[in-house]
Design a protein around this motif. Structure first.
Motif, PDB file in Angstrom:
ATOM      1  N   PHE A  54      17.244 -17.028 -16.433  1.00  0.00           N
ATOM      2  CA  PHE A  54      15.937 -16.195 -17.138  1.00  0.00           C
ATOM      3  C   PHE A  54      14.732 -16.641 -16.943  1.00  0.00           C
ATOM      4  CE2 PHE A  54      13.783 -14.982 -21.326  1.00  0.00           C
ATOM      5  CZ  PHE A  54      14.073 -13.644 -21.197  1.00  0.00           C
ATOM      6  N   TYR A  55      14.331 -17.750 -17.007  1.00  0.00           N
ATOM      7  CA  TYR A  55      13.112 -18.389 -16.828  1.00  0.00           C
ATOM      8  C   TYR A  55      12.702 -18.060 -15.331  1.00  0.00           C
ATOM      9  CZ  TYR A  55      13.708 -20.733 -21.298  1.00  0.00           C
ATOM     10  OH  TYR A  55      14.096 -21.064 -22.535  1.00  0.00           O
ATOM     11  N   SER A  56      13.421 -18.039 -14.346  1.00  0.00           N
ATOM     12  CA  SER A  56      12.991 -18.143 -13.051  1.00  0.00           C
ATOM     13  C   SER A  56      12.722 -16.554 -12.685  1.00  0.00           C
ATOM     14  CB  SER A  56      14.327 -18.558 -12.120  1.00  0.00           C
ATOM     15  OG  SER A  56      14.496 -19.982 -12.298  1.00  0.00           O
ATOM     16  N   LEU A  57      13.544 -15.652 -13.391  1.00  0.00           N
ATOM     17  CA  LEU A  57      12.999 -14.494 -13.065  1.00  0.00           C
ATOM     18  C   LEU A  57      11.799 -13.709 -13.777  1.00  0.00           C
ATOM     19  CD1 LEU A  57      16.865 -13.031 -13.786  1.00  0.00           C
ATOM     20  CD2 LEU A  57      15.752 -12.738 -11.396  1.00  0.00           C
ATOM     21  N   ILE A  58      11.710 -14.397 -14.919  1.00  0.00           N
ATOM     22  CA  ILE A  58      10.464 -13.908 -15.769  1.00  0.00           C
ATOM     23  C   ILE A  58       9.092 -14.819 -14.927  1.00  0.00           C
ATOM     24  CG2 ILE A  58       9.061 -14.477 -17.872  1.00  0.00           C
ATOM     25  CD1 ILE A  58      11.233 -12.295 -18.218  1.00  0.00           C
ATOM     26  N   ALA A  59       9.350 -15.908 -14.593  1.00  0.00           N
ATOM     27  CA  ALA A  59       8.202 -16.494 -13.945  1.00  0.00           C
ATOM     28  C   ALA A  59       7.796 -15.940 -12.722  1.00  0.00           C
ATOM     29  CB  ALA A  59       8.765 -18.144 -13.511  1.00  0.00           C
ATOM     30  N   SER A  60       8.314 -14.927 -11.923  1.00  0.00           N
ATOM     31  CA  SER A  60       7.809 -14.327 -11.031  1.00  0.00           C
ATOM     32  C   SER A  60       6.481 -13.562 -11.085  1.00  0.00           C
ATOM     33  CB  SER A  60       8.631 -13.249 -10.417  1.00  0.00           C
ATOM     34  OG  SER A  60       8.932 -12.352 -11.525  1.00  0.00           O
ATOM     35  N   GLY A  61       6.201 -13.481 -12.755  1.00  0.00           N
ATOM     36  CA  GLY A  61       4.874 -12.827 -12.968  1.00  0.00           C
ATOM     37  C   GLY A  61       3.925 -13.560 -13.152  1.00  0.00           C
ATOM     38  N   LEU A  62       4.008 -15.023 -13.208  1.00  0.00           N
ATOM     39  CA  LEU A  62       3.094 -16.120 -13.658  1.00  0.00           C
ATOM     40  C   LEU A  62       2.189 -16.491 -12.527  1.00  0.00           C
ATOM     41  CD1 LEU A  62       5.314 -18.859 -15.346  1.00  0.00           C
ATOM     42  CD2 LEU A  62       4.195 -16.813 -16.365  1.00  0.00           C
ATOM     43  N   GLU A  63       1.146 -16.968 -12.963  1.00  0.00           N
ATOM     44  CA  GLU A  63       0.037 -17.500 -11.865  1.00  0.00           C
ATOM     45  C   GLU A  63       0.745 -18.849 -11.040  1.00  0.00           C
ATOM     46  OE1 GLU A  63      -3.134 -16.263 -11.193  1.00  0.00           O
ATOM     47  OE2 GLU A  63      -2.517 -14.841 -12.627  1.00  0.00           O
ATOM     48  N   PRO A  64       0.395 -19.045  -9.782  1.00  0.00           N
ATOM     49  CA  PRO A  64       1.078 -19.894  -8.946  1.00  0.00           C
ATOM     50  C   PRO A  64       1.290 -21.160  -9.586  1.00  0.00           C
ATOM     51  CG  PRO A  64      -0.552 -18.577  -7.687  1.00  0.00           C
ATOM     52  CD  PRO A  64      -0.909 -18.184  -9.086  1.00  0.00           C
ATOM     53  N   GLU A  65       0.441 -21.951 -10.214  1.00  0.00           N
ATOM     54  CA  GLU A  65       0.619 -23.207 -10.921  1.00  0.00           C
ATOM     55  C   GLU A  65       1.656 -23.186 -11.845  1.00  0.00           C
ATOM     56  OE1 GLU A  65      -1.827 -26.477 -13.146  1.00  0.00           O
ATOM     57  OE2 GLU A  65      -2.571 -24.547 -13.213  1.00  0.00           O
ATOM     58  N   ALA A  66       1.580 -22.072 -12.891  1.00  0.00           N
ATOM     59  CA  ALA A  66       2.432 -22.144 -13.814  1.00  0.00           C
ATOM     60  C   ALA A  66       3.946 -21.799 -13.235  1.00  0.00           C
ATOM     61  CB  ALA A  66       2.412 -21.275 -14.867  1.00  0.00           C
ATOM     62  N   ARG A  67       4.156 -20.996 -12.361  1.00  0.00           N
ATOM     63  CA  ARG A  67       5.240 -20.314 -11.809  1.00  0.00           C
ATOM     64  C   ARG A  67       5.820 -21.633 -10.987  1.00  0.00           C
ATOM     65  NH1 ARG A  67       3.417 -16.527  -8.655  1.00  0.00           N
ATOM     66  NH2 ARG A  67       3.220 -17.724  -6.618  1.00  0.00           N
ATOM     67  N   ASP A  68       5.053 -22.316 -10.461  1.00  0.00           N
ATOM     68  CA  ASP A  68       5.746 -23.552  -9.637  1.00  0.00           C
ATOM     69  C   ASP A  68       6.295 -24.379 -10.527  1.00  0.00           C
ATOM     70  OD1 ASP A  68       4.938 -22.194  -7.267  1.00  0.00           O
ATOM     71  OD2 ASP A  68       3.150 -23.405  -7.032  1.00  0.00           O
ATOM     72  N   LEU A  69       5.664 -24.670 -11.650  1.00  0.00           N
ATOM     73  CA  LEU A  69       6.104 -25.498 -12.436  1.00  0.00           C
ATOM     74  C   LEU A  69       7.473 -25.168 -13.292  1.00  0.00           C
ATOM     75  CD1 LEU A  69       5.695 -28.078 -14.016  1.00  0.00           C
ATOM     76  CD2 LEU A  69       4.245 -26.970 -15.802  1.00  0.00           C
ATOM     77  N   VAL A  70       7.665 -23.913 -13.585  1.00  0.00           N
ATOM     78  CA  VAL A  70       8.724 -23.320 -14.217  1.00  0.00           C
ATOM     79  C   VAL A  70       9.936 -23.706 -13.207  1.00  0.00           C
ATOM     80  CG1 VAL A  70       9.844 -21.347 -15.064  1.00  0.00           C
ATOM     81  CG2 VAL A  70       7.551 -21.633 -15.741  1.00  0.00           C
ATOM     82  N   HIS A  71       9.732 -23.269 -11.752  1.00  0.00           N
ATOM     83  CA  HIS A  71      10.719 -23.226 -10.817  1.00  0.00           C
ATOM     84  C   HIS A  71      11.139 -25.016 -10.821  1.00  0.00           C
ATOM     85  CE1 HIS A  71      11.098 -19.310  -9.765  1.00  0.00           C
ATOM     86  NE2 HIS A  71      10.044 -19.195  -9.279  1.00  0.00           N
ATOM     87  N   GLN A  72      10.182 -25.643 -10.750  1.00  0.00           N
ATOM     88  CA  GLN A  72      10.549 -27.173 -10.762  1.00  0.00           C
ATOM     89  C   GLN A  72      11.231 -27.645 -11.969  1.00  0.00           C
ATOM     90  OE1 GLN A  72       6.962 -29.617 -10.589  1.00  0.00           O
ATOM     91  NE2 GLN A  72       8.089 -31.573 -10.811  1.00  0.00           N
TER      92      GLN A  72
END
Length: 226
Positions: free
Chosen positions: A117-135
């Motif tokens: 769920f978080y990975s799918l939603i994270a596609s709309g985040l800014e790069p810094e936050a998106r990378d952190l969510v995936h990590q």
């Protein structure tokens, strides 16, 4: 520190929605640490206890990473995290495991659905936050060990399979209900749905269908029907 508690609603900006998601993830990681630590103490073997303890430490490290990102933006992490505590705590009260093996199944299902769920939603985040969510949500090692340990538990006692499959279905329902309720309450999906990507209802239907399919795949890996 902000002067008033943060709120996320239908008029939330993308930045607010991003903070809402970070707050949600931070508390989910903290509760995962707490539950894995408790599970470790109930482990049937020392090896199980050691590995669960290591997984718990990793979850706490993830919590700290998200907390630091929130603080780096000049906000009080407690204020960002606190709105999600009641909902997550209530979900965990409704899904209290009956034994150690149900605890492992819960970690396998809840962490899997949450990570997707978080990975799918994270596609709309800014790069810094998106990378952190995936990590933070890159939990293949955790999932591999949980799957292997559950497969061993079923091989040792095949009668466990039907009970754990039923438990897994209940956990999936709770996880999806919670995701939908939080998403509607704080509207982070709507705010992250930038640039008019399409009909919001259809986006949500597609997202939840993807979550169910991923869950079904994980349960099939255990030899169970989701």
């Amino acid at each position: 520190m902000t002067d008033t508690p943060l709120t996320f609603g239908s008029s939330a900006s993308a930045d607010d929605a991003e903070l809402a998601l970070l707050g949600l993830i931070a508390y989910q990681e903290l509760t995962s640490f707490e539950h894995l630590s408790s599970d470790a103490r109930l482990s049937p073997t020392l090896v199980d206890r050691e590995i669960l303890g290591r997984l718990a430490v990793a979850e706490f490290g993830h919590f700290e990473l998200v907390r630091e990102l929130i603080a780096a933006r000049g906000l009080d992490p407690q204020e960002v995290i606190e709105p999600f505590m009641e909902s997550l705590d209530e979900m965990h009260r409704r899904t209290k495991p009956g034994d150690w093996y149900e605890s492992l199944t819960k970690a396998y299902v809840i962490d899997g659905v949450a990570g997707d769920f978080y990975s799918l939603i994270a596609s709309g985040l800014e790069p810094e936050a998106r990378d952190l969510v995936h990590q933070v949500k890159r939990t293949e090692a955790n999932a591999d060990w949980l799957r292997d340990r559950l497969q061993l538990a079923i091989a040792d006692h095949p009668e466990r399979a039907s009970r754990m499959a039923l438990w897994g279905r209940r956990l999936l329902g709770e996880a999806l209900t919670q995701a939908r309720e939080i998403g509607e309450k704080y509207d982070y999906f709507g705010a992250l749905q930038a640039e008019g990507r399409g009909d919001r209802g259809q986006e949500m239907t597609t997202l939840f269908a993807s979550l169910v399919e991923s869950h079904s795949r994980r349960m099939r890996q255990l030899g169970m029907t989701a």
